[in-house]
Write a protein that holds these residues in place. Structure first.
Motif: not given
Length: 206
Positions: A1-10, A31-35
């Motif tokens: 499974m392709e892995k994405v790390f999201v950084i919320n800079g707010g 969106t990405l989890e659905k994909e």
């Protein structure tokens, strides 16, 4: 499974509550989890362990940054996060050195990254309208967000070895942040995200 790390800079600061970037982070994760992507999320406004955050960079195939632009730079908490985490990643998966050798220090600066093969994606939110970047005579002298204000940010990521996957910028989010405009941005952003990431998923699976 392709892995994405999201950084919320707010972050919460002065009149900013960080709510827009919280929403954008939610749109991305959903969106990405659905994909079929595996997603991890960190929020720079929370306490963090720099070593663990460096591990998230090492784990990911794609790093996603979300942040508002404050005074033409990243917010102070995101800058602090980057300083701490990239330092923790020195000779530990993020970068080895500046890439130069002492025998010939004039060349090869910026080639010591350890994240080659990984990509990054960025969204920013602005008070400035998009016309400030595109119209002749307006403030940003017809330089795009990526060519102008984010030039140093993009070079920072290139220093680690990462390549730009895509960018998406939300404009006029203070004086003109109507519900209708935010809803339209959500539609446009999710569509763009699907196009870019599904295409990249096919590349990762080859």
């Amino acid at each position: 499974m392709e892995k994405v790390f999201v950084i919320n800079g707010g972050q919460t600061f002065a009149h900013s509550g960080g709510t827009l970037n919280k929403s954008i982070t939610g749109w991305t994760k959903e969106t990405l989890e659905k994909e079929g992507f595996q997603v991890r999320v960190s929020h720079v406004d929370n306490d963090f362990d720099p070593v663990q955050e460096a591990e998230n960079f090492k784990w990911a195939d794609i790093v996603v940054y979300h942040f508002p632009v404050w005074w033409f730079q990243v917010p102070n908490r995101l800058k602090f996060y980057i300083d701490e985490v990239f330092t923790a990643g020195h000779k530990n998966g993020i970068y080895e050195s500046d890439g130069r050798s002492r025998s010939n220090p004039q060349i090869n600066y910026g080639t010591g990254g350890l994240m080659h093969g990984k990509k990054y994606f960025v969204t920013t939110s602005w008070n400035a309208p998009d016309t400030a970047f595109t119209m002749e005579g307006e403030f940003f002298q017809q330089k795009s967000v990526d060519e102008g204000v984010l030039f140093g940010f993009h070079r920072m990521n290139a220093f680690t070895g990462m390549e730009l996957l895509g960018s998406f910028h939300l404009h006029d989010m203070e004086k003109n942040a109507t519900v209708e405009r935010i809803n339209q941005y959500e539609i446009e952003y999710k569509k763009y995200l699907q196009e870019v990431f599904v295409k990249e998923k096919c590349v990762l699976q080859d």
